[in-house]
Design a protein around this motif. Structure first.
Motif, short mmCIF file in Angstrom:
data_model
loop_
_atom_site.label_atom_id
_atom_site.label_comp_id
_atom_site.label_asym_id
_atom_site.label_seq_id
_atom_site.Cartn_x
_atom_site.Cartn_y
_atom_site.Cartn_z
N UNK A 153 0.81 -1.20 0.00
CA UNK A 153 0.00 0.00 0.00
C UNK A 153 0.85 1.26 0.00
N UNK A 154 0.20 2.37 -0.26
CA UNK A 154 0.88 3.66 -0.32
C UNK A 154 1.39 4.08 1.05
N UNK A 155 2.59 4.65 1.09
CA UNK A 155 3.10 5.23 2.33
C UNK A 155 2.47 6.59 2.56
N UNK A 156 2.06 6.86 3.79
CA UNK A 156 1.54 8.17 4.16
C UNK A 156 2.66 9.01 4.77
N UNK A 157 2.53 10.33 4.62
CA UNK A 157 3.51 11.26 5.17
C UNK A 157 2.84 12.15 6.21
N UNK A 158 3.55 12.45 7.29
CA UNK A 158 3.04 13.35 8.32
C UNK A 158 4.21 14.01 9.02
N UNK A 159 3.93 15.10 9.73
CA UNK A 159 4.95 15.80 10.51
C UNK A 159 4.48 15.95 11.95
N UNK A 160 5.45 15.93 12.86
CA UNK A 160 5.15 16.07 14.29
C UNK A 160 6.13 17.08 14.88
N UNK A 167 0.90 -0.08 3.55
CA UNK A 167 2.03 0.83 3.51
C UNK A 167 2.41 1.28 4.91
N UNK A 168 3.39 2.14 4.99
CA UNK A 168 3.87 2.66 6.27
C UNK A 168 3.47 4.11 6.44
N UNK A 198 5.13 0.96 10.59
CA UNK A 198 4.73 -0.01 9.59
C UNK A 198 3.25 -0.37 9.74
N UNK A 199 2.64 -0.67 8.58
CA UNK A 199 1.26 -1.13 8.52
C UNK A 199 0.25 -0.03 8.81
#
Length: 316
Positions: A146-153, A205-206, A192-193
């Motif tokens: 699956x597609x990897x998602x992106x985020x910021x913290x 995805x991750x 992951x997952x």
């Protein structure tokens, strides 16, 4: 059906390394992510294009096929998609045969192959890659991640120092994670997952979380070392003495030598930033003395300073 230049979409050269492609993708994915651009259809479309380009160029096998077929795409359009593998333009596609399409690598054009609904890949992508799986009707049956998602913290310097549990919301889902002490600005954590669902039974995805450590006016961080300015009175700088200092690790007492000059640096070993993933190891803390001149002097104080100056042979 328009040819898609995935290299141009990511803004990289065709000779780009895997690391350069990864860096360009992350930058553009953050810039155009729907969470950053709510209700912006243009950004949403760009985000899909960036993910599609990364899906191809980050996979060595897909990239090889894309590089192999992409350069001949216009010739293919001119030659036609004949089932024999040789179009009216005389171009022989049998050299690219991968099975199931009569020698035509673009056999999906015109309505043959497609990915599962909701994959958000273009017809060009689906025709180029979906038609090579050999399944019924050209549909790919191979499992895919699956597609990897992106985020910021965002973290304060103190939070990066101490670590601990944090909660982040991605795609409407609350996720709890543990920050290890000593993380750096720009560091990425992979969950992951927690990305997009896999295709045809493939793994999810991750979630890639980029940490942003906010600046702190009290400290300068250099690797695992910290530098901190410490205000010191003129009298203590001249005569010496002890002084307490508040640090990220708590209160410490320092000894200031007599006649310490402004800008003098004191090194406290092991009082700096935690070394990431190395329990019990720390960098050093450097304290820079900032000598404070007295303000609002009384007449008596001025007279005493004049006397001191005279003792030192200075005319005022």
């Amino acid at each position: 059906m328009d040819y898609k230049d995935y290299y141009k979409i990511l803004g990289v050269e065709k000779t780009a390394t895997a690391e350069q492609i990864k860096k360009a993708y992350r930058k553009l994915a953050r810039q155009h992510h729907p969470d950053v651009n709510p209700n912006d259809t243009t950004a949403e479309q760009k985000f899909k294009e960036v993910n599609e380009a990364n899906e191809v160029l980050s996979d060595p096998e897909k990239r090889r096929k894309y590089d192999q077929f992409g350069a001949d795409y216009q010739r293919y359009e001119q030659a036609g998609a004949g089932g024999t593998g040789r179009g009216p333009g005389g171009f022989d596609w049998s050299q690219y045969a991968q099975g199931g399409q009569g020698g035509n690598p673009f056999g999906g054009f015109g309505g043959g192959a497609s990915f599962e609904e909701g994959e958000d890949f273009s017809d060009f992508f689906s025709s180029l890659f979906g038609g090579m799986g050999g399944g019924a009707g050209g549909r790919s049956t191979r499992p895919g991640a699956g597609q990897d998602y992106q985020a910021e913290l965002e973290l304060t310097l103190a939070e990066a120092y101490h670590g601990g549990p944090r909660t982040i919301t991605v795609q409407g889902k609350n996720l709890r994670l543990t920050i290890h002490p000593g993380v750096a600005d720009g560091q990425t954590i992979r969950l992951r997952d927690q990305g997009g669902p896999g295709r045809n039974g493939g793994p999810n995805g991750s979630l890639l979380i980029t940490l942003r450590v906010l600046p702190d006016a009290r400290y300068v961080r250099t690797g695992d070392d910290l530098t901190q300015d410490v205000p010191v009175s003129l009298y203590r700088a001249l005569l010496g003495g002890s002084q307490t200092v508040e640090t990220l690790s708590g209160t410490v007492k320092i000894n200031i030598k007599p006649e310490s000059a402004n800008g003098t640096r004191l090194r406290l070993r092991g009082k700096g930033f935690p070394v990431y993933r190395q329990e019990g190891k720390f960098g050093d803390l450097y304290l820079r003395l900032n000598v404070q001149l007295p303000q609002n002097l009384t007449e008596q104080e001025k007279e005493l300073i004049k006397q001191l100056a005279q003792l030192r042979g200075e005319e005022i």
